[in-house]
Write a protein that holds these residues in place. Structure first.
Motif, PDB file in Angstrom:
ATOM      1  N   LEU A 153      33.190 -68.554 -25.818  1.00 26.23           N
ATOM      2  CA  LEU A 153      34.645 -68.820 -25.326  1.00 26.23           C
ATOM      3  C   LEU A 153      35.183 -70.109 -24.692  1.00 26.23           C
ATOM      4  O   LEU A 153      35.978 -70.582 -24.681  1.00 26.23           O
ATOM      5  CB  LEU A 153      35.357 -67.657 -25.465  1.00 26.23           C
ATOM      6  CG  LEU A 153      35.478 -66.657 -26.596  1.00 26.23           C
ATOM      7  CD1 LEU A 153      35.787 -65.555 -26.082  1.00 26.23           C
ATOM      8  CD2 LEU A 153      36.113 -67.177 -27.821  1.00 26.23           C
ATOM      9  N   LEU A 154      34.403 -69.973 -23.508  1.00 21.76           N
ATOM     10  CA  LEU A 154      34.730 -71.006 -22.376  1.00 21.76           C
ATOM     11  C   LEU A 154      34.275 -72.467 -22.870  1.00 21.76           C
ATOM     12  O   LEU A 154      35.099 -73.217 -23.025  1.00 21.76           O
ATOM     13  CB  LEU A 154      33.885 -70.869 -21.163  1.00 21.76           C
ATOM     14  CG  LEU A 154      34.325 -69.527 -20.295  1.00 21.76           C
ATOM     15  CD1 LEU A 154      33.279 -69.289 -19.315  1.00 21.76           C
ATOM     16  CD2 LEU A 154      35.940 -69.880 -19.991  1.00 21.76           C
ATOM     17  N   GLN A 160      25.025 -59.779 -24.252  1.00 16.20           N
ATOM     18  CA  GLN A 160      26.186 -60.037 -25.183  1.00 16.20           C
ATOM     19  C   GLN A 160      27.552 -60.444 -24.547  1.00 16.20           C
ATOM     20  O   GLN A 160      28.107 -61.494 -25.044  1.00 16.20           O
ATOM     21  CB  GLN A 160      26.456 -58.853 -26.184  1.00 16.20           C
ATOM     22  CG  GLN A 160      27.278 -59.041 -27.123  1.00 16.20           C
ATOM     23  CD  GLN A 160      27.369 -57.908 -28.277  1.00 16.20           C
ATOM     24  OE1 GLN A 160      27.418 -56.819 -27.612  1.00 16.20           O
ATOM     25  NE2 GLN A 160      27.689 -58.068 -29.303  1.00 16.20           N
ATOM     26  N   PRO A 161      28.259 -59.595 -23.638  1.00 17.76           N
ATOM     27  CA  PRO A 161      29.358 -60.042 -23.342  1.00 17.76           C
ATOM     28  C   PRO A 161      29.538 -61.332 -22.702  1.00 17.76           C
ATOM     29  O   PRO A 161      30.491 -62.122 -22.706  1.00 17.76           O
ATOM     30  CB  PRO A 161      30.004 -58.749 -22.478  1.00 17.76           C
ATOM     31  CG  PRO A 161      28.499 -58.173 -22.052  1.00 17.76           C
ATOM     32  CD  PRO A 161      27.619 -58.324 -23.094  1.00 17.76           C
ATOM     33  N   PHE A 162      28.510 -61.695 -21.831  1.00 20.14           N
ATOM     34  CA  PHE A 162      28.406 -62.900 -21.006  1.00 20.14           C
ATOM     35  C   PHE A 162      28.529 -64.147 -22.032  1.00 20.14           C
ATOM     36  O   PHE A 162      28.992 -64.935 -21.840  1.00 20.14           O
ATOM     37  CB  PHE A 162      27.145 -62.950 -20.041  1.00 20.14           C
ATOM     38  CG  PHE A 162      27.196 -61.930 -18.998  1.00 20.14           C
ATOM     39  CD1 PHE A 162      28.256 -62.084 -17.984  1.00 20.14           C
ATOM     40  CD2 PHE A 162      26.655 -60.767 -19.064  1.00 20.14           C
ATOM     41  CE1 PHE A 162      28.291 -61.153 -16.939  1.00 20.14           C
ATOM     42  CE2 PHE A 162      26.804 -59.737 -18.052  1.00 20.14           C
ATOM     43  CZ  PHE A 162      27.564 -59.832 -17.168  1.00 20.14           C
ATOM     44  N   ILE A 163      27.600 -63.772 -23.150  1.00 21.33           N
ATOM     45  CA  ILE A 163      27.284 -64.879 -24.221  1.00 21.33           C
ATOM     46  C   ILE A 163      28.542 -65.286 -24.819  1.00 21.33           C
ATOM     47  O   ILE A 163      29.071 -66.314 -24.891  1.00 21.33           O
ATOM     48  CB  ILE A 163      26.391 -64.303 -24.935  1.00 21.33           C
ATOM     49  CG1 ILE A 163      25.072 -64.339 -24.721  1.00 21.33           C
ATOM     50  CG2 ILE A 163      26.142 -65.319 -26.430  1.00 21.33           C
ATOM     51  CD1 ILE A 163      24.371 -65.475 -23.748  1.00 21.33           C
ATOM     52  N   ILE A 164      29.519 -64.161 -25.306  1.00 19.27           N
ATOM     53  CA  ILE A 164      30.759 -64.479 -25.857  1.00 19.27           C
ATOM     54  C   ILE A 164      31.603 -65.022 -24.932  1.00 19.27           C
ATOM     55  O   ILE A 164      32.221 -66.117 -25.197  1.00 19.27           O
ATOM     56  CB  ILE A 164      31.339 -63.020 -26.513  1.00 19.27           C
ATOM     57  CG1 ILE A 164      30.403 -62.040 -27.428  1.00 19.27           C
ATOM     58  CG2 ILE A 164      32.623 -63.046 -26.829  1.00 19.27           C
ATOM     59  CD1 ILE A 164      30.046 -63.034 -28.753  1.00 19.27           C
ATOM     60  N   GLU A 209      21.682 -70.543 -28.305  1.00 16.81           N
ATOM     61  CA  GLU A 209      20.488 -69.892 -28.671  1.00 16.81           C
ATOM     62  C   GLU A 209      20.597 -68.465 -29.260  1.00 16.81           C
ATOM     63  O   GLU A 209      19.979 -68.000 -30.092  1.00 16.81           O
ATOM     64  CB  GLU A 209      19.224 -69.913 -27.841  1.00 16.81           C
ATOM     65  CG  GLU A 209      18.006 -69.422 -28.171  1.00 16.81           C
ATOM     66  CD  GLU A 209      16.962 -69.512 -27.030  1.00 16.81           C
ATOM     67  OE1 GLU A 209      16.030 -68.710 -27.014  1.00 16.81           O
ATOM     68  OE2 GLU A 209      17.067 -70.360 -26.287  1.00 16.81           O
ATOM     69  N   TYR A 210      21.359 -67.810 -28.202  1.00  8.08           N
ATOM     70  CA  TYR A 210      21.564 -66.271 -28.526  1.00  8.08           C
ATOM     71  C   TYR A 210      22.489 -66.184 -29.841  1.00  8.08           C
ATOM     72  O   TYR A 210      22.111 -65.380 -30.513  1.00  8.08           O
ATOM     73  CB  TYR A 210      22.267 -65.596 -27.424  1.00  8.08           C
ATOM     74  CG  TYR A 210      22.535 -64.229 -27.189  1.00  8.08           C
ATOM     75  CD1 TYR A 210      23.361 -63.520 -28.067  1.00  8.08           C
ATOM     76  CD2 TYR A 210      21.723 -63.432 -26.316  1.00  8.08           C
ATOM     77  CE1 TYR A 210      23.611 -62.318 -27.796  1.00  8.08           C
ATOM     78  CE2 TYR A 210      21.883 -62.075 -26.121  1.00  8.08           C
ATOM     79  CZ  TYR A 210      22.886 -61.562 -27.005  1.00  8.08           C
ATOM     80  OH  TYR A 210      23.039 -60.134 -26.833  1.00  8.08           O
ATOM     81  N   TYR A 211      23.414 -67.008 -30.005  1.00  7.15           N
ATOM     82  CA  TYR A 211      24.173 -66.821 -31.216  1.00  7.15           C
ATOM     83  C   TYR A 211      23.324 -66.945 -32.566  1.00  7.15           C
ATOM     84  O   TYR A 211      23.598 -66.296 -33.504  1.00  7.15           O
ATOM     85  CB  TYR A 211      25.403 -67.682 -30.943  1.00  7.15           C
ATOM     86  CG  TYR A 211      26.361 -67.431 -32.101  1.00  7.15           C
ATOM     87  CD1 TYR A 211      27.327 -66.219 -32.149  1.00  7.15           C
ATOM     88  CD2 TYR A 211      26.490 -68.254 -32.976  1.00  7.15           C
ATOM     89  CE1 TYR A 211      28.197 -65.940 -33.052  1.00  7.15           C
ATOM     90  CE2 TYR A 211      27.568 -68.047 -34.005  1.00  7.15           C
ATOM     91  CZ  TYR A 211      28.443 -66.827 -34.184  1.00  7.15           C
ATOM     92  OH  TYR A 211      29.397 -66.818 -35.088  1.00  7.15           O
ATOM     93  N   GLU A 212      22.392 -68.190 -32.608  1.00  6.00           N
ATOM     94  CA  GLU A 212      21.742 -68.374 -33.590  1.00  6.00           C
ATOM     95  C   GLU A 212      20.902 -67.417 -33.980  1.00  6.00           C
ATOM     96  O   GLU A 212      20.444 -66.929 -34.937  1.00  6.00           O
ATOM     97  CB  GLU A 212      20.928 -69.774 -33.319  1.00  6.00           C
ATOM     98  CG  GLU A 212      21.778 -70.929 -33.364  1.00  6.00           C
ATOM     99  CD  GLU A 212      22.448 -71.052 -34.762  1.00  6.00           C
ATOM    100  OE1 GLU A 212      21.703 -71.055 -35.642  1.00  6.00           O
ATOM    101  OE2 GLU A 212      23.514 -71.651 -34.726  1.00  6.00           O
TER     102      GLU A 212
END
Length: 140
Positions: A122-123, A114-118, A96-99
């Motif tokens: 990636l995980l 943001q860093p947690f989302i990335i 959702e964040y990325y969208e």
């Protein structure tokens, strides 16, 4: 770190990819834009300091796990179930964040995610996210 001109990257795309995958990340400069090109493993290494810390509370036959730096909470009958639900919720939130990246990344309450989302993106899987969850006992 030296910059690589975007024109050179275009001309030598395969060599650039090989270098980034096997040697080191590159910063690509295109007019006024600068971009980092790095392997997935290098980025995960860079994001290692952004631990997926959560608080776990066991009470009355249920387990509640709450992310420490995001408002995401899950509850289940077992710790394993609660972790799986939390990992799934994190992956859903990351998507959702990325969208909505333009909005969320600039938002005062979501921007710091943001860093947690990335890292979560990636995980990529619930199982990998579960492996990264660090749950510490909280108070009832």
């Amino acid at each position: 770190m030296t910059y690589v001109n975007a024109t050179e990257v275009r001309k030598n795309w395969s060599e650039t990819c090989d270098s980034v995958a096997r040697v080191r990340p590159s910063i690509i400069k295109r007019t006024r834009d600068e971009m980092l090109l790095a392997s997935k493993n290098d980025v995960l290494d860079m994001l290692r300091v952004y631990a997926l810390n959560a608080t776990i509370i066991k009470d009355n036959g249920s387990v509640t796990i709450s992310m420490n730096n995001m408002d995401i909470v899950e509850n289940a009958e077992t710790e394993e179930e609660a972790k799986r639900l939390l990992a799934k919720a994190l992956l859903d939130y990351a998507e959702e964040y990325y969208e909505n990246y333009q909005l969320y990344s600039k938002s005062p309450n979501r921007g710091p995610h943001q860093p947690f989302i990335i890292k979560i993106m990636l995980l990529g899987t619930v199982d990998r996210i579960m492996e990264e969850l660090i749950c510490q006992a909280g108070r009832n």
